[in-house]
Design an enzyme around this catalytic site. Structure first.
Site, short mmCIF file in Angstrom:
data_model
loop_
_atom_site.label_atom_id
_atom_site.label_comp_id
_atom_site.label_asym_id
_atom_site.label_seq_id
_atom_site.Cartn_x
_atom_site.Cartn_y
_atom_site.Cartn_z
N MET A 1 -4.53 5.13 -5.40
CA MET A 1 -3.64 4.33 -4.58
C MET A 1 -2.20 4.80 -4.83
O MET A 1 -1.83 5.08 -5.97
CB MET A 1 -3.76 2.85 -4.96
CG MET A 1 -5.19 2.31 -4.88
SD MET A 1 -6.21 2.71 -6.31
CE MET A 1 -5.69 1.43 -7.44
N CYS B 1 0.86 -1.18 0.00
CA CYS B 1 0.00 0.00 0.00
C CYS B 1 0.90 1.23 0.00
O CYS B 1 1.58 1.51 0.99
CB CYS B 1 -0.92 0.03 1.22
SG CYS B 1 -1.90 1.56 1.31
#
Length: 393
Positions: A317, A104
């Protein structure tokens, strides 16, 4: 029969970029959860509140979105020249599953501040005022991230005037460097797994169209918005309220994953929800972001929309931004084409919540493209710290 009890585990709830997650020190986890396996997965799912057939995470710390169903485990680094090892788990919302297949990028921003605040960096190494580069080993993908954390009076500086679209309030700016972000692969396939800048996909129920499939930051499949019936200016509800559209994107993702060599058959895609990502690109154009902010074509180089865990992301993201920056820097990709072509070292793209700038250093060596690093600015903040409780069972 004794009544059931709850475990009390030290934890920190943090925002990193446009995501939130529950952060743990490896040493604080129950012994069975300090190693990969069912015990660790079960613990993190219970912390988040998954699986939840209601899709609300009412009985956990999750927020029932891909951006808020996340857990992070930080330990002293096992790698020379690094400060901490960082392991990231994307927790499925409605199924009993934790995906460990990728990173992430947004929560990477919070790893540096967490490492400093939790004693992984000796105080003698920290400046009184300035910026400290925390060297992070991203254990999911085996890559180095350098997190440049601002320091004030020997402590992490969290507040500031840096504004990040997709985050309501300003904070201190943190610069991230993703070093050598291309994932390892076969010869000629580390950055572009098929060896091609552009491939043709023939996807049942969707059609035949071109795609750029790249492994940088996170495996990502880029397609032209117009080729699949979109403009590139869509907001979340335009996609997420359309079950047929979501099903088509998942089919694209599954077939692209096979072509990228990530899975052998499309039937395996449900067990690899976190990767690859699917994104659609379009030339720069005017639109109104989800906040009501007017984005003009002059503000950006291109428009990008990306899906995460089966839904259109509310912003972008961080790892997908790395993929965008890398692909934009390489002439011939669909991302570079949407950004008007040519070689570039930075790109500003429009996403549903606003804009984001990302830089990438790419070069062609002996006929193969490589990327040295990608750079972007984010912010992070501690939201709560103390203990999280989960049933001992």
């Amino acid at each position: 029969m004794s009544p059931p009890i709850q475990l009390r585990i030290p934890a920190t709830y943090m925002r990193g970029g446009t995501s939130k997650g529950v952060f743990f020190r490896l040493e604080d986890l129950p012994e069975a959860a300090r190693v990969p396996g069912p015990a660790r997965d079960a613990l993190l799912m219970r912390v988040i509140g998954s699986p939840d057939p209601y899709g609300k995470h009412t009985d956990g710390m999750g927020g029932a979105t891909s951006s808020t169903s996340k857990c992070v485990i930080i330990g002293k680094s096992t790698q020379p020249g690094h400060d901490v090892d960082y392991l990231y788990g994307q927790v499925s919302i409605d199924t009993a599953f934790v995906d460990w297949s990728g990173n992430c990028g947004n929560l990477s921003t919070a790893v540096g501040p967490f490492a400093i605040a939790n004693g992984f960096i000796g105080k003698e190494r920290l400046p009184k005022d300035g910026v400290f580069p925390v060297r992070i080993w991203q254990a999911n993908i085996g890559k180095t991230i350098v997190c440049h954390v601002p320091i004030r009076d020997g402590q992490v500086q969290e507040l500031g005037d840096f504004e990040l679209d997709g985050v309501t309030f300003p904070a201190a700016e943190i610069v991230l460097e993703f070093m050598d972000p291309a994932e390892e692969g076969e010869d000629g396939g580390a950055l572009f797994p098929t060896g091609n800048l552009v491939d043709e996909l023939d996807v049942p129920g969707v059609g035949r169209f071109q795609a750029t499939m790249i492994n940088s930051g996170i495996p990502t499949i880029f397609v032209r918005a117009r080729d699949i019936g979109y403009t590139g200016t869509e907001l979340q509800l335009d996609i997420n309220n359309d079950p047929a559209a979501l099903a088509r994107f998942e089919t694209i993702r599954a077939h692209g994953a096979v072509r990228m060599g990530l899975i052998k058959d499309v039937s395996e895609a449900p067990k690899r929800q976190h990767t690859p990502k699917v994104a659609f690109v379009a030339p720069a154009t005017d639109y109104v972001a989800s906040s009501g902010k007017h984005i003009t074509a002059a503000d950006i180089d291109l428009c990008v929309r990306a899906l995460s865990m089966g839904k259109l992301h509310h912003a972008m993201m961080g790892t997908c931004a790395v993929a965008i920056g890398t692909a934009a820097a390489i002439p011939g990709t669909l991302v570079n084409e949407a950004a008007s072509g040519g070689q570039r070292q930075a790109v500003r793209f429009g996403h549903p919540s606003g804009t984001l700038r990302v830089g990438a250093e790419a070069e062609c060596r002996e006929g193969q493209w490589v990327v040295r690093k990608a750079i972007m600015s984010r912010s992070a903040r501690v939201l709560m710290e103390g203990w999280v409780r989960v049933p001992a069972s």
